[in-house]
Each structure stands twice: as C-alpha cells, then as structure tokens.
Design a protein around this motif. Structure first.
Motif, PDB file in Angstrom:
ATOM      1  N   ASP A 302      73.368  -3.797  89.118  1.00  9.55           N
ATOM      2  CA  ASP A 302      74.189  -4.225  90.240  1.00  9.55           C
ATOM      3  C   ASP A 302      73.411  -5.163  91.153  1.00  9.55           C
ATOM      4  O   ASP A 302      72.456  -4.745  91.767  1.00  9.55           O
ATOM      5  CB  ASP A 302      74.649  -3.006  91.042  1.00  9.55           C
ATOM      6  CG  ASP A 302      75.809  -3.374  91.963  1.00  9.55           C
ATOM      7  OD1 ASP A 302      76.533  -2.442  92.361  1.00  9.55           O
ATOM      8  OD2 ASP A 302      75.983  -4.556  92.276  1.00  9.55           O
ATOM      9  N   ASN A 332      75.537 -14.470  90.142  1.00 11.82           N
ATOM     10  CA  ASN A 332      76.247 -14.182  88.920  1.00 11.82           C
ATOM     11  C   ASN A 332      77.013 -12.887  89.097  1.00 11.82           C
ATOM     12  O   ASN A 332      76.542 -11.811  88.788  1.00 11.82           O
ATOM     13  CB  ASN A 332      75.273 -14.070  87.747  1.00 11.82           C
ATOM     14  CG  ASN A 332      75.990 -13.807  86.442  1.00 11.82           C
ATOM     15  OD1 ASN A 332      77.200 -14.003  86.347  1.00 11.82           O
ATOM     16  ND2 ASN A 332      75.258 -13.348  85.452  1.00 11.82           N
ATOM     17  N   SER A 333      78.288 -12.961  89.648  1.00  6.11           N
ATOM     18  CA  SER A 333      79.035 -11.768  89.987  1.00  6.11           C
ATOM     19  C   SER A 333      80.050 -11.383  88.928  1.00  6.11           C
ATOM     20  O   SER A 333      80.723 -10.374  89.067  1.00  6.11           O
ATOM     21  CB  SER A 333      79.751 -11.991  91.322  1.00  6.11           C
ATOM     22  OG  SER A 333      80.621 -13.082  91.219  1.00  6.11           O
ATOM     23  N   GLN A 335      79.723 -10.274  85.823  1.00  7.79           N
ATOM     24  CA  GLN A 335      79.398  -9.014  85.172  1.00  7.79           C
ATOM     25  C   GLN A 335      79.670  -7.831  86.091  1.00  7.79           C
ATOM     26  O   GLN A 335      80.194  -6.800  85.677  1.00  7.79           O
ATOM     27  CB  GLN A 335      77.926  -9.022  84.752  1.00  7.79           C
ATOM     28  CG  GLN A 335      77.528  -7.828  83.904  1.00  7.79           C
ATOM     29  CD  GLN A 335      76.081  -7.913  83.473  1.00  7.79           C
ATOM     30  OE1 GLN A 335      75.363  -8.778  83.959  1.00  7.79           O
ATOM     31  NE2 GLN A 335      75.680  -7.039  82.584  1.00  7.79           N
ATOM     32  N   THR A 336      79.333  -7.984  87.379  1.00 10.88           N
ATOM     33  CA  THR A 336      79.565  -6.911  88.343  1.00 10.88           C
ATOM     34  C   THR A 336      81.056  -6.650  88.531  1.00 10.88           C
ATOM     35  O   THR A 336      81.507  -5.510  88.557  1.00 10.88           O
ATOM     36  CB  THR A 336      78.932  -7.281  89.688  1.00 10.88           C
ATOM     37  OG1 THR A 336      77.535  -7.459  89.504  1.00 10.88           O
ATOM     38  CG2 THR A 336      79.163  -6.180  90.709  1.00 10.88           C
ATOM     39  N   GLU A 338      83.450  -7.244  86.414  1.00  9.27           N
ATOM     40  CA  GLU A 338      83.984  -6.598  85.221  1.00  9.27           C
ATOM     41  C   GLU A 338      83.673  -5.108  85.230  1.00  9.27           C
ATOM     42  O   GLU A 338      84.500  -4.283  84.838  1.00  9.27           O
ATOM     43  CB  GLU A 338      83.396  -7.256  83.962  1.00  9.27           C
ATOM     44  CG  GLU A 338      83.986  -8.634  83.663  1.00  9.27           C
ATOM     45  CD  GLU A 338      83.491  -9.179  82.344  1.00  9.27           C
ATOM     46  OE1 GLU A 338      82.725  -8.470  81.659  1.00  9.27           O
ATOM     47  OE2 GLU A 338      83.889 -10.307  81.989  1.00  9.27           O
ATOM     48  N   ARG A 339      82.459  -4.749  85.680  1.00 10.80           N
ATOM     49  CA  ARG A 339      82.115  -3.322  85.735  1.00 10.80           C
ATOM     50  C   ARG A 339      83.021  -2.592  86.727  1.00 10.80           C
ATOM     51  O   ARG A 339      83.455  -1.466  86.476  1.00 10.80           O
ATOM     52  CB  ARG A 339      80.647  -3.142  86.150  1.00 10.80           C
ATOM     53  CG  ARG A 339      79.649  -3.544  85.064  1.00 10.80           C
ATOM     54  CD  ARG A 339      78.271  -2.969  85.400  1.00 10.80           C
ATOM     55  NE  ARG A 339      77.277  -3.430  84.444  1.00 10.80           N
ATOM     56  CZ  ARG A 339      76.448  -4.443  84.635  1.00 10.80           C
ATOM     57  NH1 ARG A 339      76.516  -5.091  85.776  1.00 10.80           N
ATOM     58  NH2 ARG A 339      75.578  -4.803  83.727  1.00 10.80           N
TER      59      ARG A 339
END
Length: 431
Positions: A302, A332-333, A335-336, A338-339
């Motif tokens: 995170d 780079n948000s 990936q966050t 999507e989580r």
C-alpha cells in the motif's frame, strides 16, 4: 526636562546592542538624530582585507539598486574605519524580532513569506556573483513596518581573508563547511545557510514535515547533494506541501468510505448459520477465498504506508481537482485501487451469494433459485458500477474484476455444498 536631558533619557531606555558577526548593531545619536549604526569589531577593523570588503559592499549597495540591500556609509578616523551608518530606513534584526515576539513564527504565512522574499533577494545577488554565506538571524535585518528582509554586507566580499572563522566567530553553525575551510563558494553555500536559518526559526517548536525533508537535503555536508539554488529549495517545499495535502485528503476519503461500508454491514441483521448435514468425521477445509481477502496489507502493498509519504501526513487541507489529477499522475495508484475494489466487492459478493446457498434457498424449486440468482447478479453488477465511480476504475475493468470475483465465490460456495450437503430441486408429491 530640557532637550538634552530628554535625549539622554531616551538613550538610557534604548535596548542593548545586538551582536552581529562583524560588530554591534544599535541606535546612536548623530547630529541630534538617532541613526542605526554597526560598531565594527576592532580585530576586524584592523584588517585591510576586511575594510576592502566593506568598501565593495558599500559600492554594491550604491550601484546595484537591488531592493532589500541597505545603503550605508563608513565612518573613519586616524585609526581607520571603525563604524558604518545606515543611510535610510528603520530596521531591527530578525533575532530581535524573534526575541520580542517568538509567537510570530506560528503566525500564518510569516515563515513562508520571509523565506520567499529572502530567497528572491539571494537569487538576485547570485545573478551578480554575490553570495551572503551567513544567514544567522543576527545577520538578517527586517523592516519595522512589514518585516521585509534586508541584507547589509555579503560574505563573498571578504573571501580574501585567510581566517574565515574569525569573520563568523560565534556564528559558524550558520555557515557552510566549504566557506570555513576556504574552499569554493556558490549558490549551494547559501542553500546551506538558508537551511540552518529554517532550523533556527523552528528551534522552539515543531517543524512542518515539508521543511524537515528539505532542510535535511539543504544542509548536507557535500555541496553536490544540496539543492542547486534557494529557488529550487523553496519550490521543493511547495511541492512536498501540495503532495502532503493531496495524500491526506485522499487517505481521509478512503478511511471515511471504508467506515461507511463497515457501518452498513455491521448494521445488517445477522443470519443464523445452518449446516446441511451433520458432517461428523469430515475434515474442515480452510476457505482459500476468505484467506485472500482477509490478508493484512503491508508497507510494500500500500503506497499510503510508504515511510517517505507518511512523513507528510500530519495535516489535512483542501484538495482541488487539479491537485487530484496531479496526485493520480504522480503515484502508481492503479494497483491500490484494484485492491480496494477487490476487497470491497469480494466481501459484498460473498455475503450476497451465500444467501443463495442457505437451506431455505437450496430447498426451493430450480425456477425460483434461478430467479433469485439473477437478482443477486444484478445487485452485484450495480454495486460494481458504484465502486467503479468511487475508485475511478473504468467500468469495463470493474465489470471484468467483478465477474472474476463472482465466479471464484460461486466455485467456493458450491464446493462447500458438495462437501457438507447436496443442492437438490424440490419434486412435487405423487398423488
């Protein structure tokens, strides 16, 4: 009381002399008028190289016409130069201001405005190859009206002196190492001095996080590791402050959203768990789906927990649309987000689909079961659309993630039904 007695009384009420690197600053009566003067240290006044530097500074103030430079004249006698007199203006040192009003540092905008004006003045001097080198509060003057910074003499004018420590006696902490060692000086030397000044300003209170990181770089021992100029240094402060506010606002929005979701599910009535069969002798298997969505986040998962970003999270300010766009472009948000989507939708999907596999639902007809299954799918896809808007994930991508989670959830729930019971269609009674 006659005029002379009044003047003596006023002179007796005058504050003590302020000690500067080059001498004592105070008000003195000259031709029945009080003038600001600096009485030079005898050890410096005896140096011809120092006196030559004073004349260069006098010429700079007369010729450059740079706002913020204090014009002065030299007083000499048979023993040489002993004093310099301010030609205009009413000043006090920054140190005197901080001593008489220490709370001014906490006044909104004071430090920012002071550093902005001082940085601009240094930049104009650098364009002429002039460097201040020492920015101790005692070596910076401010106007009594407005507290605008002003400078009197400049360290680069005295580089011919062999013993630089003598010039800055008592103020070495505000001078870059290369200056005291007699090395080459440039704008980075003033960046170091500016960093030490910021440290002094916050010596009696907490320093904002954006200043902490900037000061650490500005006061590096190696000049190559510092900022290239005061303007670059102060721009870094603004950038870090904007990023901090944006991150805090975004983090606050995520926390509030998560809290609302938690409250929503917490207020729902709890369903009693009904097992299909006894299950005696069967080994209970760990639900891999639950493990996936109950995994605790770590620092490397995170970006909100990155140590360098956490240093800024000590205040919350408004965030404009432009700041949101800068934030989404600068970190780079994806990936966050999507989580966040996967976790929130996974929890909703598991709760919604679990209702279809309860005893009363499994005992219904196939037609009824399929109808309720379709309603559940519609509800979940509508929730996916809502999460798409909240997280900023494109609708197509959100639908794809939702479909994967639904398929995975159904597989796990059907596996449990196979292990602990059987889903059958209710047959009509034979007459």
């Amino acid at each position: 009381m006659n005029y002379e007695e009044m003047l003596k009384a006023r002179e007796g009420m005058m504050p003590n002399k302020e000690q500067l690197p080059m001498g004592s600053f105070y008000k003195k009566q000259i031709d029945r008028k009080y003038r600001f003067v600096v009485e030079l240290k005898p050890t410096l006044a005896d140096s011809l190289l120092f006196c030559d530097g004073l004349r260069r500074d006098q010429q700079i103030a007369d010729e450059q016409q740079i706002e913020g430079l204090i014009p002065f004249k030299l007083h000499e006698d048979s023993g040489g130069v002993y004093e310099l007199e301010f030609l205009s203006g009413s000043y006090l040192t920054l140190n005197q201001l901080l001593y008489s009003n220490p709370a001014i540092v906490a006044q909104r905008g004071f430090v920012d405005d002071l550093l902005k004006d001082l940085g601009g003045l240094l930049e104009r001097l650098h364009e002429q190859g002039i460097y201040q080198l020492c920015l101790a509060p005692q070596n910076i003057f401010v106007t009594k009206s407005g507290y605008n910074p002003a400078l009197l003499c400049h360290g680069s004018s005295y580089r011919g002196m062999k013993n630089q420590s003598e010039l800055y006696d008592g103020f070495q902490n505000f001078v870059a190492p290369e200056v005291l060692d007699g090395g080459e000086v440039d704008a980075r030397s003033d960046v170091y001095a500016l960093g030490r000044l910021i440290e002094q300003l916050y010596s009696n209170g907490p320093m904002p996080s954006e200043y902490k990181l900037v000061v650490k770089k500005a006061t590096a021992e190696d000049p190559a590791k510092r900022y290239g100029s005061p303007l670059e240094m102060l721009s870094a402060v603004v950038t870090k402050r904007t990023t901090k506010r944006s991150l805090m606002t975004l983090a606050g929005a995520v926390v509030v959203g998560a809290l609302l979701v938690w409250l929503f599910f917490d207020l729902l009535p709890e369903k009693a768990h009904v097992e299909f069969v006894d299950g005696k002798g069967l080994k209970e298997e760990k639900d891999p789906f639950a493990e996936e969505y109950e995994t605790e986040y770590t620092d490397d998962m995170d970006p909100y927990l990155d140590p360098e970003i956490v240093a800024f999270l000590d205040s919350i300010g408004p965030m404009s649309d432009d700041e949101v766009k800068k934030l989404s472009d600068s970190i780079n948000s994806v990936q966050t987000l999507e989580r966040i989507f996967n976790r929130r939708f996974g929890e909703r999907a598991k709760k919604t689909l679990s209702k279809l596999y309860e005893d009363e639902q499994l005992g219904s007809s196939e037609t009824e079961f399929m109808g309720k299954s379709g309603q559940a799918m519609d509800e979940l896809m509508e929730y996916a659309r809502k999460l798409s808007e909240e997280t900023g994930i494109p609708v197509d991508q959100a639908n794809s993630l939702a479909s994967q989670i639904i398929s995975r959830t159904q597989t796990e729930l059907q596996k449990n039904v196979t292990q602990y019971g059987a889903m059958t269609e209710t047959q009509p009674d034979n007459e």
